[in-house]
Structures are given as structure tokens and as C-alpha cells.
Write a protein that holds these residues in place. Structure first.
Motif, PDB file in Angstrom:
ATOM      1  N   GLY A  16      -0.826   1.687  -1.712  1.00  0.00           N
ATOM      2  CA  GLY A  16       0.206   0.826  -2.273  1.00  0.00           C
ATOM      3  C   GLY A  16      -0.290  -0.122  -3.348  1.00  0.00           C
ATOM      4  N   LEU A  17      -1.394   0.211  -4.016  1.00  0.00           N
ATOM      5  CA  LEU A  17      -1.941  -0.652  -5.060  1.00  0.00           C
ATOM      6  C   LEU A  17      -1.638  -0.079  -6.433  1.00  0.00           C
ATOM      7  N   SER A  18      -1.351  -0.944  -7.378  1.00  0.00           N
ATOM      8  CA  SER A  18      -1.187  -0.505  -8.761  1.00  0.00           C
ATOM      9  C   SER A  18      -2.554  -0.160  -9.337  1.00  0.00           C
ATOM     10  N   ALA A  19      -2.567   0.521 -10.466  1.00  0.00           N
ATOM     11  CA  ALA A  19      -3.837   0.919 -11.086  1.00  0.00           C
ATOM     12  C   ALA A  19      -4.686  -0.309 -11.419  1.00  0.00           C
ATOM     13  N   HIS A  20      -4.082  -1.338 -11.973  1.00  0.00           N
ATOM     14  CA  HIS A  20      -4.827  -2.547 -12.324  1.00  0.00           C
ATOM     15  C   HIS A  20      -5.425  -3.192 -11.074  1.00  0.00           C
ATOM     16  N   ARG A  21      -4.624  -3.311 -10.041  1.00  0.00           N
ATOM     17  CA  ARG A  21      -5.090  -3.925  -8.798  1.00  0.00           C
ATOM     18  C   ARG A  21      -6.196  -3.080  -8.162  1.00  0.00           C
TER      19      ARG A  21
END
Length: 71
Positions: free
Chosen positions: A29-34
Motif C-alpha cells: 500500500g505504498l506509493s512509489a515515492h514512499r
């Protein structure tokens, strides 16, 4: 996997840990940036401190879960 990377430097192992976290991040559930931030800050740092790649990835997953990811 640890047997495959056992003879590599800590920097190479840290890079592998970061790569694993980045690839698994969408499932957590993490975005690419995160994902990049979590991988760089947690997985790589833990490997450089002597933790195994598997342990570092598990720690990054726990961090993602604690920060609201689906991990």
C-alpha cells in the motif's frame, strides 16, 4: 536468497534490500515515492548495520504497516 548474496559487500546487500522493498511496496500500500523513502531509510540502513537482507525487508514491511500501508 541470502545464500546468493552472502559473498557480496554490505553496500551491495543494502541495494538488494532496497530493491526488494521497492518491488514489494505496491502490495504494502505504498506509493512509489514512499517506497523509495522507506527502502532507503530502513532496509538499507539496517543491512549496513549488519542485519540480514531478509530481516531488513521485514523491518521495512513493519514500518510500512505502522505508517498506514496495507503490509
Amino acid at each position: 536468497m541470502s545464500a546468493v548474496i552472502a559473498n557480496h559487500s554490505q553496500a551491495q546487500r543494502a541495494s538488494v534490500a532496497a530493491g526488494i522493498v521497492i518491488l514489494a511496496a505496491p502490495r504494502w500500500g505504498l506509493s512509489a515515492h514512499r517506497a523509495v523513502e522507506v527502502a532507503a531509510r530502513h532496509a538499507s540502513h539496517r543491512v549496513l548495520q549488519g542485519q540480514s537482507v531478509a530481516g531488513a525487508v521485514a523491518a521495512a514491511r513493519r514500518t510500512a504497516r505502522a505508517q498506514g500501508g496495507a503490509a
